[in-house]
Write a protein that holds these residues in place. Structure first.
Motif, short mmCIF file in Angstrom:
data_model
loop_
_atom_site.label_atom_id
_atom_site.label_comp_id
_atom_site.label_asym_id
_atom_site.label_seq_id
_atom_site.Cartn_x
_atom_site.Cartn_y
_atom_site.Cartn_z
N ALA A 79 -2.24 21.45 16.43
CA ALA A 79 -2.61 21.54 17.84
C ALA A 79 -1.59 20.82 18.72
CB ALA A 79 -4.00 20.93 18.05
N ALA A 80 -1.11 19.67 18.27
CA ALA A 80 -0.10 18.94 19.03
C ALA A 80 1.20 19.72 19.13
CB ALA A 80 0.15 17.57 18.38
N ALA A 81 1.60 20.36 18.04
CA ALA A 81 2.84 21.15 18.05
C ALA A 81 2.71 22.38 18.95
CB ALA A 81 3.20 21.57 16.63
N ALA A 82 1.56 23.02 18.94
CA ALA A 82 1.36 24.20 19.79
C ALA A 82 1.40 23.82 21.27
CB ALA A 82 0.02 24.86 19.46
N LEU A 83 0.83 22.68 21.63
CA LEU A 83 0.85 22.25 23.02
C LEU A 83 2.27 21.88 23.46
CD1 LEU A 83 -0.66 21.58 25.60
CD2 LEU A 83 -1.16 19.32 24.67
N LEU A 84 3.01 21.23 22.61
CA LEU A 84 4.39 20.87 22.96
C LEU A 84 5.25 22.12 23.14
CD1 LEU A 84 6.64 18.88 23.44
CD2 LEU A 84 6.92 18.64 20.95
N LEU A 85 5.08 23.12 22.28
CA LEU A 85 5.85 24.35 22.43
C LEU A 85 5.48 25.07 23.72
CD1 LEU A 85 7.85 26.39 21.33
CD2 LEU A 85 6.00 27.40 19.99
N ALA A 86 4.21 25.06 24.09
CA ALA A 86 3.79 25.68 25.35
C ALA A 86 4.40 24.96 26.54
CB ALA A 86 2.27 25.67 25.44
N LEU A 87 4.46 23.65 26.47
CA LEU A 87 5.08 22.88 27.56
C LEU A 87 6.57 23.22 27.69
CD1 LEU A 87 3.43 19.39 26.95
CD2 LEU A 87 2.98 20.93 28.86
N LYS A 88 7.24 23.39 26.57
CA LYS A 88 8.67 23.74 26.60
C LYS A 88 8.88 25.16 27.13
CE LYS A 88 10.60 20.00 25.11
NZ LYS A 88 11.57 19.27 25.98
N MET A 89 7.99 26.08 26.77
CA MET A 89 8.11 27.45 27.25
C MET A 89 7.86 27.54 28.75
SD MET A 89 6.26 29.52 24.11
CE MET A 89 6.46 31.12 24.89
N LYS A 90 7.02 26.64 29.28
CA LYS A 90 6.74 26.60 30.71
C LYS A 90 7.70 25.68 31.46
CE LYS A 90 3.05 29.25 31.18
NZ LYS A 90 2.98 30.39 32.12
N GLU A 91 8.68 25.13 30.73
CA GLU A 91 9.69 24.23 31.32
C GLU A 91 9.05 23.04 32.01
OE1 GLU A 91 12.15 26.55 33.84
OE2 GLU A 91 13.03 27.73 32.22
N ILE A 92 8.09 22.44 31.31
CA ILE A 92 7.41 21.23 31.80
C ILE A 92 7.86 20.07 30.91
CG2 ILE A 92 5.15 20.19 32.29
CD1 ILE A 92 4.00 22.96 32.50
N SER A 93 7.66 18.86 31.40
CA SER A 93 8.07 17.69 30.64
C SER A 93 7.52 17.75 29.22
CB SER A 93 7.57 16.41 31.33
OG SER A 93 6.17 16.43 31.45
N GLY A 94 8.25 17.16 28.30
CA GLY A 94 7.91 17.27 26.88
C GLY A 94 6.81 16.31 26.44
N TRP A 95 7.03 15.70 25.28
CA TRP A 95 6.01 14.87 24.64
C TRP A 95 5.96 13.50 25.32
CZ3 TRP A 95 2.33 16.85 22.21
CH2 TRP A 95 1.53 16.13 21.33
N THR A 96 4.97 13.31 26.17
CA THR A 96 4.86 12.09 26.95
C THR A 96 4.16 10.99 26.15
OG1 THR A 96 2.74 12.80 27.89
CG2 THR A 96 4.75 13.43 29.08
N LYS A 97 4.16 9.79 26.71
CA LYS A 97 3.47 8.67 26.07
C LYS A 97 1.97 8.90 26.01
CE LYS A 97 6.81 5.08 27.37
NZ LYS A 97 7.01 3.79 28.08
#
Length: 461
Positions: A385-403
């Motif tokens: 689930a964490a990997a899927a959310l990070l990939l979605a953020l990258k595809m939407k050009e949003i900030s990556g893995w935050t604190k």
């Protein structure tokens, strides 16, 4: 209406030309005209069984017995009179006691006494009440507010002497409250992390006090449901057949309008069963049908009927076969249906990081596609689930893995990096015509057409 089963042409290629002519996953184009268990003219409507049943109380038909109701009302009035009489005696004797404490008057409206019930072994000398006149059966426990005048009523400990101090009820309450607060006290998030649970502390639906404990417990339970490479032990089925079955389950979930948790639980139950039992290709669809039937009973307000499940199987199985498979799956999983699901973790991570709904929907699309890929069966649901959310953020050009995401998920960027790359490779694969249900589902406007989102050639992490 129920165009839910994969095409027979695809099944013939994967399952063989002769074995699945009779018992196969039903076709989308052709319906069996002889099997008419569901009205095809309209959508399935949920009919509440309450309309056919008479009202009944939670403890049986007690409220419907007129004579018994009168007896209960009479006993309540007698009990109220006894309490008022005893309260009057206690008030009078407390005034005459040597400590000089003022007794608590009964409530003006209800007539109840706010004097707490004495423990069984408390010394009753100060109240000067004869034991034979006090019957425990006639005294009901009074209700009182924490902030009322309980500070004036002092209860003596059974083992204390006259020279020892008395503890008031409020002091005892403060001790219990302090212990409870210490037990519930949680460490604050580190600097730079938004305290999502603290922001929603006033909403009882969010259960913010226990949210971190709940998901920590679910992550601990993941070790109990690890699935190994069971395809090596299966002699009659392969990964292509499994993908075809999952595609069919997605179509069932969409047409019956089931919860997404139901779909994920059904796939999980199917994999757990296949990891413990060797099945034939004729039985594979029966395993999937029984799995989603169990998941519907567990997670839905109103699950599909047994006849409906047999209908979507195109008459390949009968009632006894489906019930027998349902029992077998429950026995193999040990009736453990509270399985950690990647979809639940995804919703938690997305809400804590406050991502938009289109981003969450894109992550759900990636996660649902991974259900058909056998390579992700052994992966941890929380990590997936964490990997899927990070990939979605990258595809939407949003900030990556935050604190904030790292804190609530418990995973660092290095721990999920390889899994993100695998998910992106899955998206870059050429779509198969026989496995198009998920892509067609998320190409609709209601899902923001996230399936049409351009795939990243490379993921920069």
């Amino acid at each position: 209406m129920f165009n839910m089963a994969p095409k027979k042409t695809a099944l013939k290629k994967s399952l063989g030309e002769t074995t699945m002519l009779k018992r196969s996953v039903s076709t989308r184009a052709k319906r069996n005209s002889d099997v008419k268990l569901v009205d095809e003219s309209s959508k399935r409507k949920a009919v509440s069984p309450l309309k056919q049943l008479s009202k009944r109380s939670a403890f049986g038909d007690i409220t419907n017995d007129a004579d018994l109701s009168k007896k209960i009302a009479t006993n309540k009035r007698d009990s109220k009179k006894n309490v008022e009489t005893i309260s009057h005696v206690v008030k009078k004797n407390l005034k005459e006691s040597e400590n000089g404490n003022k007794a608590v008057m009964p409530h003006k409206k209800t007539g109840r006494s706010n004097i707490p019930t004495f423990p069984p072994k408390v010394q009753m000398a100060k109240a000067n009440i004869k034991p034979e006149k006090v019957h425990s059966s006639s005294v009901s426990k009074p209700t009182c507010d924490k902030t009322e005048v309980l500070t004036s009523v002092r209860v003596k400990s059974p083992d204390s002497t006259d020279n020892e101090l008395y503890l008031t009820a409020v002091e005892e309450l403060k001790k219990l409250t302090t212990k409870d607060e210490e037990r519930k006290k949680e460490p604050l998030p580190p600097p730079g992390v938004e305290d999502f649970d603290a922001e929603n502390m006033g909403d009882p639906v969010q259960v913010s006090e226990y949210a971190m404990d709940i998901f920590s417990y679910l992550k601990e339970r993941e070790a109990k449901f690890v699935i190994d490479n069971y395809m090596e032990r299966q002699t009659s089925i392969n990964t292509a057949m499994r993908a075809l079955l999952v595609d069919w389950l997605v179509e069932i979930q969409e047409n019956f309008e089931l919860n997404h948790e139901t779909l994920y639980l059904a796939v999980k139950l199917t994999d757990i069963y296949l990891s413990k039992v060797t099945v034939s290709k004729e039985t594979l669809q029966l395993v999937g049908a029984a799995a989603i039937f169990i998941a519907s009973k567990y997670d839905e307000r109103m699950a599909p009927m047994l006849e409906e499940m047999l209908y979507v199987c195109d008459g390949a199985y009968d009632k006894k076969e489906l019930i027998r498979m349902e029992i077998n799956i429950l026995n193999k999983v040990g009736f453990e249906l509270g399985i950690p699901l990647s979809y639940r973790f995804l919703r938690r991570y997305a809400r804590c990081s406050k991502v938009t709904l289109p981003v969450l929907t894109l992550a759900r699309y990636i996660l649902e596609l991974s259900l058909m890929e056998y390579t992700f069966v052994s992966e941890s649901d929380s990590k997936l689930a964490a990997a899927a959310l990070l990939l979605a953020l990258k595809m939407k050009e949003i900030s990556g893995w935050t604190k904030t995401l790292q804190y609530y998920s418990g995973y660092s960027l290095e721990e999920i990096k390889d899994l993100v790359l695998k998910l992106n490779d899955m998206l870059k694969m050429k779509p198969k015509e026989a496995l198009s249900t998920v892509r067609n589902k998320y190409s609709h406007k209601i899902f923001f057409e996230v399936a049409k989102e351009p795939v990243l050639a490379e993921v920069n992490l």
